[in-house]
Design a protein around this motif. Sequence first.
Motif, short mmCIF file in Angstrom:
data_model
loop_
_atom_site.label_atom_id
_atom_site.label_comp_id
_atom_site.label_asym_id
_atom_site.label_seq_id
_atom_site.Cartn_x
_atom_site.Cartn_y
_atom_site.Cartn_z
N GLU A 5 0.70 -1.12 -0.01
CA GLU A 5 0.05 -0.07 -0.19
C GLU A 5 0.79 1.32 0.09
OE1 GLU A 5 0.23 -1.43 4.37
OE2 GLU A 5 -0.01 -2.25 2.38
N GLU A 6 2.24 1.13 0.45
CA GLU A 6 3.05 2.56 0.23
C GLU A 6 3.31 2.82 -1.13
OE1 GLU A 6 5.61 2.49 4.39
OE2 GLU A 6 6.28 0.94 2.74
N GLN A 7 3.54 4.00 -1.34
CA GLN A 7 3.73 4.63 -2.69
C GLN A 7 5.24 4.59 -2.93
OE1 GLN A 7 1.07 5.23 -4.77
NE2 GLN A 7 -0.12 4.35 -3.03
N ARG A 8 5.67 4.08 -4.20
CA ARG A 8 7.01 4.16 -4.34
C ARG A 8 7.39 5.01 -5.48
NH1 ARG A 8 4.91 -0.93 -3.65
NH2 ARG A 8 6.04 -2.74 -2.58
N ALA A 9 8.59 5.25 -5.47
CA ALA A 9 9.05 6.17 -6.43
C ALA A 9 10.70 5.78 -6.86
CB ALA A 9 9.32 7.58 -6.12
N TRP A 10 11.22 6.01 -7.98
CA TRP A 10 12.50 5.77 -8.28
C TRP A 10 13.31 6.76 -8.10
CZ3 TRP A 10 13.87 0.87 -8.82
CH2 TRP A 10 12.86 -0.03 -9.15
N PHE A 11 14.52 6.80 -7.52
CA PHE A 11 15.61 7.66 -7.27
C PHE A 11 16.75 7.24 -7.85
CE2 PHE A 11 19.27 9.37 -5.10
CZ PHE A 11 19.26 10.88 -5.52
N GLY A 12 17.06 7.38 -9.24
CA GLY A 12 17.81 6.36 -10.30
C GLY A 12 17.18 4.93 -10.29
N THR A 19 7.84 10.05 -0.79
CA THR A 19 7.83 11.15 0.21
C THR A 19 9.37 11.44 0.26
OG1 THR A 19 7.73 9.92 2.26
CG2 THR A 19 5.62 10.80 1.62
N GLU A 20 10.24 10.51 0.02
CA GLU A 20 11.50 10.64 0.00
C GLU A 20 12.29 11.37 -1.14
OE1 GLU A 20 13.86 7.52 2.09
OE2 GLU A 20 12.23 6.33 1.52
N LYS A 21 11.67 11.08 -2.27
CA LYS A 21 12.44 11.55 -3.47
C LYS A 21 12.78 13.04 -3.71
CE LYS A 21 12.61 11.14 -8.55
NZ LYS A 21 12.00 10.40 -9.72
N ALA A 22 11.73 13.97 -3.38
CA ALA A 22 12.04 15.37 -3.58
C ALA A 22 13.16 15.97 -2.57
CB ALA A 22 10.80 16.17 -3.22
N ASN A 133 7.78 23.62 -6.01
CA ASN A 133 7.49 22.22 -6.77
C ASN A 133 6.57 21.98 -7.92
OD1 ASN A 133 7.01 19.16 -6.99
ND2 ASN A 133 7.95 19.23 -5.05
N ALA A 134 7.03 21.36 -8.89
CA ALA A 134 6.55 21.12 -10.07
C ALA A 134 5.15 20.45 -10.10
CB ALA A 134 7.27 20.35 -11.27
N GLU A 135 4.99 19.80 -9.10
CA GLU A 135 3.65 19.29 -8.84
C GLU A 135 2.70 20.16 -8.08
OE1 GLU A 135 4.24 15.53 -6.80
OE2 GLU A 135 6.47 15.30 -7.80
N ASP A 136 3.15 21.16 -7.75
CA ASP A 136 2.23 22.23 -6.92
C ASP A 136 2.84 23.52 -7.00
OD1 ASP A 136 0.28 23.17 -5.38
OD2 ASP A 136 1.38 22.81 -3.47
N LEU A 137 2.52 24.22 -8.20
CA LEU A 137 3.25 25.36 -8.67
C LEU A 137 2.72 26.50 -7.93
CD1 LEU A 137 3.65 24.66 -12.49
CD2 LEU A 137 5.56 24.51 -11.04
N PRO A 138 3.40 27.43 -7.59
CA PRO A 138 2.83 28.56 -6.84
C PRO A 138 2.44 29.84 -7.75
CG PRO A 138 5.33 28.65 -6.84
CD PRO A 138 4.93 27.33 -7.43
N GLY A 152 14.43 18.64 -16.46
CA GLY A 152 13.68 18.36 -15.31
C GLY A 152 12.58 17.55 -14.96
N LEU A 153 11.74 17.09 -15.87
CA LEU A 153 10.84 16.24 -15.52
C LEU A 153 10.96 15.05 -15.10
CD1 LEU A 153 7.53 16.32 -15.73
CD2 LEU A 153 7.76 15.35 -18.33
N ARG A 154 12.30 14.31 -15.45
CA ARG A 154 12.56 13.31 -14.91
C ARG A 154 12.92 13.09 -13.42
NH1 ARG A 154 17.10 15.12 -16.93
NH2 ARG A 154 19.15 14.76 -15.70
N ASN A 155 13.21 14.37 -12.93
CA ASN A 155 13.31 14.40 -11.49
C ASN A 155 11.97 14.49 -10.72
OD1 ASN A 155 16.39 14.28 -11.81
ND2 ASN A 155 16.26 16.45 -12.69
N VAL A 156 11.25 14.72 -11.36
CA VAL A 156 9.60 14.73 -10.60
C VAL A 156 9.53 13.45 -9.80
CG1 VAL A 156 7.24 15.40 -11.04
CG2 VAL A 156 8.91 16.97 -11.75
#
Length: 261
Positions: A5-12, A19-22, A133-138, A152-156
């Motif tokens: 149930e935890e959300q995954r992301a790839w850092f490389g 929640t860690e990637k940013a 952050n690109a996911e929540d632009l001010p 930059g998009l691949r780092n999101v």
Amino acid sequence: MMNEEEQRAWFGFREVHETEKASLVRGVFDSVAGRYDLMNDLMSGGVHRLWKASMMDWLAPRPGLHLVDVAGGTGDIAFRVLDRIGGPDAAAASGSSITVCDMTPAMLQVGRDRAIDRGLLGHDWRIDWVAGNAEDLPLADRSCDAYTIAFGLRNVTRIDRALAEARRVLRPGGRFLCLEFSQVALPILARLYDLYSFRMLPLLGQMVAGDRESYQYLVESIRRFPPQEALAARIAAAGLSQVKFRNLTGGIAALHSAWRL
């Protein structure tokens, strides 16, 4: 191992909780900010300049443009846009505005310093340097004529959320342009590129920027990024229209274009 149930992301090539990637990505760019533009020249042999020129050709910016450049902290795209609008007389860009949005303060500071060195102060147009952050632009809904993001998009963490944000801030008729490393189309070139990138780029990062790990991440992040057709489909799924892409240097990089209609 993470629970399902935890959300995954790839850092490389490393799987982390989303929640860690940013913060991990911010750490990379904190480390390399001072040598970021120099390393771009060295890693690509200057070819990134041609790719960005192609981006400017496709954007064709005009005076009065309201642009947001995301993940553009050092100002490279912003300055190119101003050069296209105003040529040698930057004051010709009167009425234009550029918001450079980057989540890494160190990158934004490099951009501000470059703007001062170029004398880009005190004109009728403006560049705003904004941490975000690109996911929540001010930025307000429908506030921009164009949205650009270069390498930059691949780092999101959540690409689809960033694409939805791009659509949100664009006015009807607004332009989306993404320049990013992509999937090499030619098999022989792909093998040479893999050899160069995995062996030489981390070594170059260690020698010039004193940071091998950040450039190892760079190489790995490129391999985790969606190929051209898959990214085009995700841009369309975000609600942007007339999606097209162009391969650059055999697909080492690609330009994706779309419109908010």
